[in-house]
Design a protein around this motif. Structure first.
Motif, PDB file in Angstrom:
ATOM      1  N   LYS A 215       0.848  -1.198   0.000  1.00 55.12           N
ATOM      2  CA  LYS A 215       0.000   0.000   0.000  1.00 55.12           C
ATOM      3  C   LYS A 215       0.881   1.244   0.000  1.00 55.12           C
ATOM      4  O   LYS A 215       1.868   1.318   0.727  1.00 55.12           O
ATOM      5  N   GLY A 216       0.509   2.204  -0.823  1.00 56.07           N
ATOM      6  CA  GLY A 216       1.260   3.443  -0.938  1.00 56.07           C
ATOM      7  C   GLY A 216       2.363   3.403  -1.974  1.00 56.07           C
ATOM      8  O   GLY A 216       2.948   4.431  -2.299  1.00 56.07           O
ATOM      9  N   SER A 217       2.672   2.211  -2.519  1.00 52.63           N
ATOM     10  CA  SER A 217       3.734   2.067  -3.519  1.00 52.63           C
ATOM     11  C   SER A 217       3.188   1.886  -4.926  1.00 52.63           C
ATOM     12  O   SER A 217       3.956   1.669  -5.863  1.00 52.63           O
ATOM     13  N   GLU A 218       1.879   1.954  -5.090  1.00 54.03           N
ATOM     14  CA  GLU A 218       1.264   1.671  -6.385  1.00 54.03           C
ATOM     15  C   GLU A 218       1.764   2.600  -7.497  1.00 54.03           C
ATOM     16  O   GLU A 218       2.091   2.141  -8.599  1.00 54.03           O
ATOM     17  N   ALA A 219       1.825   3.901  -7.224  1.00 52.68           N
ATOM     18  CA  ALA A 219       2.256   4.855  -8.261  1.00 52.68           C
ATOM     19  C   ALA A 219       3.696   4.580  -8.677  1.00 52.68           C
ATOM     20  O   ALA A 219       4.014   4.607  -9.880  1.00 52.68           O
ATOM     21  N   ASP A 220       4.572   4.307  -7.719  1.00 48.54           N
ATOM     22  CA  ASP A 220       5.968   3.992  -8.042  1.00 48.54           C
ATOM     23  C   ASP A 220       6.063   2.720  -8.871  1.00 48.54           C
ATOM     24  O   ASP A 220       6.824   2.656  -9.844  1.00 48.54           O
ATOM     25  N   PHE A 221       5.312   1.695  -8.501  1.00 50.72           N
ATOM     26  CA  PHE A 221       5.301   0.434  -9.229  1.00 50.72           C
ATOM     27  C   PHE A 221       4.860   0.655 -10.677  1.00 50.72           C
ATOM     28  O   PHE A 221       5.504   0.186 -11.615  1.00 50.72           O
ATOM     29  N   GLU A 222       3.787   1.397 -10.872  1.00 51.99           N
ATOM     30  CA  GLU A 222       3.282   1.655 -12.217  1.00 51.99           C
ATOM     31  C   GLU A 222       4.272   2.473 -13.038  1.00 51.99           C
ATOM     32  O   GLU A 222       4.445   2.222 -14.239  1.00 51.99           O
ATOM     33  N   THR A 223       4.946   3.413 -12.412  1.00 50.66           N
ATOM     34  CA  THR A 223       5.933   4.227 -13.114  1.00 50.66           C
ATOM     35  C   THR A 223       7.100   3.379 -13.601  1.00 50.66           C
ATOM     36  O   THR A 223       7.558   3.525 -14.733  1.00 50.66           O
ATOM     37  N   VAL A 224       7.577   2.466 -12.765  1.00 51.01           N
ATOM     38  CA  VAL A 224       8.673   1.573 -13.161  1.00 51.01           C
ATOM     39  C   VAL A 224       8.277   0.798 -14.415  1.00 51.01           C
ATOM     40  O   VAL A 224       9.047   0.706 -15.373  1.00 51.01           O
ATOM     41  N   TRP A 225       7.082   0.263 -14.434  1.00 47.39           N
ATOM     42  CA  TRP A 225       6.633  -0.523 -15.592  1.00 47.39           C
ATOM     43  C   TRP A 225       6.428   0.361 -16.821  1.00 47.39           C
ATOM     44  O   TRP A 225       6.774  -0.027 -17.934  1.00 47.39           O
TER      45      TRP A 225
END
Length: 105
Positions: free
Chosen positions: A12-22
């Motif tokens: 939780k809270g890391s979703e935006a970072d995860f999506e940006t990496v991809w």
């Protein structure tokens, strides 16, 4: 047709970072023989994570296997370990061969 999926539990809270990496990684997929399409899917939210799945479609299992042994694969995954704090546990791989396909004409 072969579908390769990886499921990720993203903290939780890391979703935006995860999506940006991809979104920003250079996967080299579009240049590979047998590659059809890629999707990054956001799934349900749980108390401590959000479920994601990466979903690639290949013409055959052989095409997918060739990719996993390629330089393109190594380049696309070179920095994967740098994002571990984003994940809860390891990604879970699932591979599927198509038994029946229905398309819209």
């Amino acid at each position: 047709m072969y579908i390769a999926m990886n499921r990720f539990k993203v903290a939780k809270g890391s979703e935006a970072d995860f999506e940006t990496v991809w979104r920003e990684r250079d996967s080299h997929l579009q240049d590979l023989p047998g590659f059809v399409e890629f999707h990054l899917l956001r799934g349900p939210e749980r108390e401590d994570h959000t479920l994601y799945a990466s979903h690639t479609v290949w013409e055959s299992p052989r095409h997918f296997e060739d990719w996993t042994r390629s330089d393109a694969f190594r380049q696309a995954h070179a920095n994967a370990g740098n994002h571990r704090p984003t994940y809860l546990g390891r990604p879970e791989f699932e591979g599927f061969e198509a038994v029946q396909v229905i398309t819209r004409e």
